[in-house]
Each structure stands twice: as structure tokens, then as C-alpha cells.
Design a protein around this motif. Structure first.
Motif, PDB file in Angstrom:
ATOM      1  N   ILE A   1       0.744  -1.329   0.080  1.00 58.90           N
ATOM      2  CA  ILE A   1      -0.020  -0.123  -0.103  1.00 58.90           C
ATOM      3  C   ILE A   1       0.809   1.222  -0.152  1.00 58.90           C
ATOM      4  O   ILE A   1       0.575   2.070  -0.737  1.00 58.90           O
ATOM      5  CB  ILE A   1      -1.039   0.015   1.219  1.00 58.90           C
ATOM      6  CG1 ILE A   1      -1.852  -1.246   1.186  1.00 58.90           C
ATOM      7  CG2 ILE A   1      -1.788   1.195   1.332  1.00 58.90           C
ATOM      8  CD1 ILE A   1      -2.471  -1.645  -0.014  1.00 58.90           C
TER       9      ILE A   1
ATOM     10  N   ASP B   1       1.276   4.058  -2.860  1.00 59.59           N
ATOM     11  CA  ASP B   1       1.059   5.430  -2.380  1.00 59.59           C
ATOM     12  C   ASP B   1       2.072   6.674  -2.765  1.00 59.59           C
ATOM     13  O   ASP B   1       1.931   7.784  -2.531  1.00 59.59           O
ATOM     14  CB  ASP B   1       0.660   5.558  -0.948  1.00 59.59           C
ATOM     15  CG  ASP B   1      -0.215   6.651  -0.575  1.00 59.59           C
ATOM     16  OD1 ASP B   1      -0.830   7.298  -1.541  1.00 59.59           O
ATOM     17  OD2 ASP B   1       0.107   7.136   0.467  1.00 59.59           O
TER      18      ASP B   1
ATOM     19  N   VAL C   1      -7.593   0.955  -4.060  1.00 60.20           N
ATOM     20  CA  VAL C   1      -6.759   0.230  -3.279  1.00 60.20           C
ATOM     21  C   VAL C   1      -7.574  -0.580  -2.131  1.00 60.20           C
ATOM     22  O   VAL C   1      -8.566  -0.099  -1.284  1.00 60.20           O
ATOM     23  CB  VAL C   1      -5.815   1.027  -2.300  1.00 60.20           C
ATOM     24  CG1 VAL C   1      -4.876   0.248  -1.310  1.00 60.20           C
ATOM     25  CG2 VAL C   1      -5.059   2.129  -3.394  1.00 60.20           C
ATOM     26  N   GLN C   2      -7.466  -1.861  -2.402  1.00 63.77           N
ATOM     27  CA  GLN C   2      -8.370  -2.777  -0.871  1.00 63.77           C
ATOM     28  C   GLN C   2      -7.220  -2.847  -0.122  1.00 63.77           C
ATOM     29  O   GLN C   2      -6.238  -3.765  -0.593  1.00 63.77           O
ATOM     30  CB  GLN C   2      -8.705  -3.628  -1.761  1.00 63.77           C
ATOM     31  CG  GLN C   2      -9.641  -4.763  -0.624  1.00 63.77           C
ATOM     32  CD  GLN C   2      -8.842  -5.864  -0.311  1.00 63.77           C
ATOM     33  OE1 GLN C   2      -7.833  -6.623  -1.122  1.00 63.77           O
ATOM     34  NE2 GLN C   2      -8.801  -6.044   1.082  1.00 63.77           N
ATOM     35  N   MET C   3      -7.292  -2.463   1.187  1.00 65.28           N
ATOM     36  CA  MET C   3      -6.008  -2.420   1.937  1.00 65.28           C
ATOM     37  C   MET C   3      -6.067  -3.546   2.962  1.00 65.28           C
ATOM     38  O   MET C   3      -5.287  -3.844   4.010  1.00 65.28           O
ATOM     39  CB  MET C   3      -5.585  -1.144   2.527  1.00 65.28           C
ATOM     40  CG  MET C   3      -6.904  -0.557   3.126  1.00 65.28           C
ATOM     41  SD  MET C   3      -6.847   1.144   3.886  1.00 65.28           S
ATOM     42  CE  MET C   3      -6.424   0.704   5.492  1.00 65.28           C
TER      43      MET C   3
ATOM     44  N   LYS D   1      -6.152   9.889  -0.113  1.00 65.88           N
ATOM     45  CA  LYS D   1      -6.878  10.100  -1.105  1.00 65.88           C
ATOM     46  C   LYS D   1      -6.883  11.239  -1.978  1.00 65.88           C
ATOM     47  O   LYS D   1      -6.226  12.229  -1.544  1.00 65.88           O
ATOM     48  CB  LYS D   1      -8.374  10.343  -0.214  1.00 65.88           C
ATOM     49  CG  LYS D   1      -8.983   8.922   0.101  1.00 65.88           C
ATOM     50  CD  LYS D   1     -10.402   9.312   0.509  1.00 65.88           C
ATOM     51  CE  LYS D   1     -11.064   7.873   0.683  1.00 65.88           C
ATOM     52  NZ  LYS D   1     -12.511   8.150   0.612  1.00 65.88           N
TER      53      LYS D   1
ATOM     54  N   TYR E   1      -9.761   4.247  -1.393  1.00 67.20           N
ATOM     55  CA  TYR E   1      -9.371   2.841  -0.712  1.00 67.20           C
ATOM     56  C   TYR E   1     -10.608   2.478   0.156  1.00 67.20           C
ATOM     57  O   TYR E   1     -11.794   3.193   0.691  1.00 67.20           O
ATOM     58  CB  TYR E   1      -8.307   3.176   0.233  1.00 67.20           C
ATOM     59  CG  TYR E   1      -8.517   4.278   1.232  1.00 67.20           C
ATOM     60  CD1 TYR E   1      -8.794   3.838   2.545  1.00 67.20           C
ATOM     61  CD2 TYR E   1      -8.129   5.375   0.984  1.00 67.20           C
ATOM     62  CE1 TYR E   1      -9.109   4.675   3.526  1.00 67.20           C
ATOM     63  CE2 TYR E   1      -8.269   6.279   2.045  1.00 67.20           C
ATOM     64  CZ  TYR E   1      -8.511   5.878   3.197  1.00 67.20           C
ATOM     65  OH  TYR E   1      -9.242   6.834   4.184  1.00 67.20           O
TER      66      TYR E   1
END
Length: 178
Positions: free
Chosen positions: A27, A31, A49-51, A60, A72
Motif C-alpha cells: 500500500i 501511494d 486500493v483494497q487495503m 485520497k 481505498y
């Protein structure tokens, strides 16, 4: 001017997934300004993004001419919907995430979590990369893989013939080939 109008009209989403795990290093990597700039340069407009269970929160952004729109979430019951909508997927090396993405026919960059001990997942990712079904990266090389990738060179993965995967598993377990 035509290129700018076309870019505005066509949404190209990069979907990042870590599955149910925690993979803050991935992540953090997506970023970074270097990765975002490379994605933008390649024509992508959105980063979703699936964190998972991670604690790092990506920045964001609403997007715009020179920036990527970034959003996300932690978990979703509709990962398949996100995969279908994606133009590119960046995933952890979990076999479920890898094969689900390949079944959807989406270009895929697999990023291996080097913090995991005895990481057998990297062997699967390397083998599929050697077969040109996906790209393989580490968090520190992700921006270079994005810069150098040629999505037209990827070979579609056709599920059904388990022989190559079974062979790989047998090699990993130390069984001799027949």
C-alpha cells in the motif's frame, strides 16, 4: 487536444488488492509519487486500493489533469466487480487473488511480500511471470515494472489444464517428474 479529451472520457482504473492479509509495504509503494506518476504517464486515471487488515492509509485524491484519483477500502463482498472494472490489477501473491484476476483476463502485476517467512507464493508468481501470464515485482521495483511493462506481451491464462500447476507443486514438494 484530442488526447486530453479522450483521456478525460475514458476511465482507466488500477485496482490494488491485498486480499484478507495485511501488506502495508504494498500500500505504501502504490501511494508513492513515483508509482502514481508512472501510472498517470501510462494513461491510468484512477487508483482503487483494497487495503485488507493493513493500518497504512493511502492518500485520497479527487484526481485531475496531473493527478490520479485515489480511493481505498478495507474489505468488499464484491472483489469480482472491482476486478471486472479494472484496467490493471496490482495484487499480493496469494494464489486465490492471482488466479481470480487471471480468470477475469486482466493484466496483473504481482508484488511479493518479502516480510513473509518461507514465501512459497513468490515461486508461483515467478513461474507465472516466466510463462508471461503476469508481471512480478517487489515493493521497491514496482515503479520500474510499471514503467517497463508491455501489456500486449502478456499471454492469456486459460484455466482447465492443471498439469503445469500440478507439475510446479510436485517440483516444490520434491516429487520427481514422470
Amino acid at each position: 487536444m484530442g488526447d486530453t479529451e479522450a483521456t478525460v472520457k475514458s476511465k482507466k482504473t488500477v485496482f490494488v488488492t491485498v486480499g484478507t492479509t495485511s501488506f502495508d509495504a504494498l500500500i505504501r509503494a502504490v501511494d508513492t509519487q513515483e508509482v502514481k506518476a508512472e501510472l498517470l504517464r501510462r494513461g491510468y486515471t484512477q487508483l482503487l486500493v483494497q487495503m485488507g487488515r493493513g493500518s497504512y492509509i493511502p492518500t485520497k485524491s479527487e484526481g485531475g489533469d496531473e493527478t490520479l484519483a485515489v480511493d481505498y477500502f478495507t474489505f468488499s463482498s464484491s472483489i469480482a466487480d472491482h476486478l471486472r472494472a479494472a484496467s490493471l490489477v496490482i495484487s499480493h501473491a496469494g494464489s486465490g487473488s492471482i488466479f481470480e484476476t487471471l480468470r477475469h483476463g486482466k493484466p496483473l502485476i504481482v508484488v511479493v511480500n518479502e516480510d513473509l517467512m518461507d514465501n512459497h507464493q513468490s515461486e508461483l508468481a515467478e513461474e507465472l511471470a516466466d510463462r508471461k501470464h503476469l508481471y512480478y515485482a517487489r515493493t521497491r521495483t514496482l515503479h520500474r515494472v510499471i514503467a517497463d511493462m508491455n501489456l500486449d506481451s502478456l499471454i492469456p491464462y486459460h484455466p482447465g489444464d492443471a498439469t503445469p500447476v500440478a507439475k510446479l507443486i510436485n517440483q516444490f514438494l520434491g516429487f520427481a517428474d514422470d
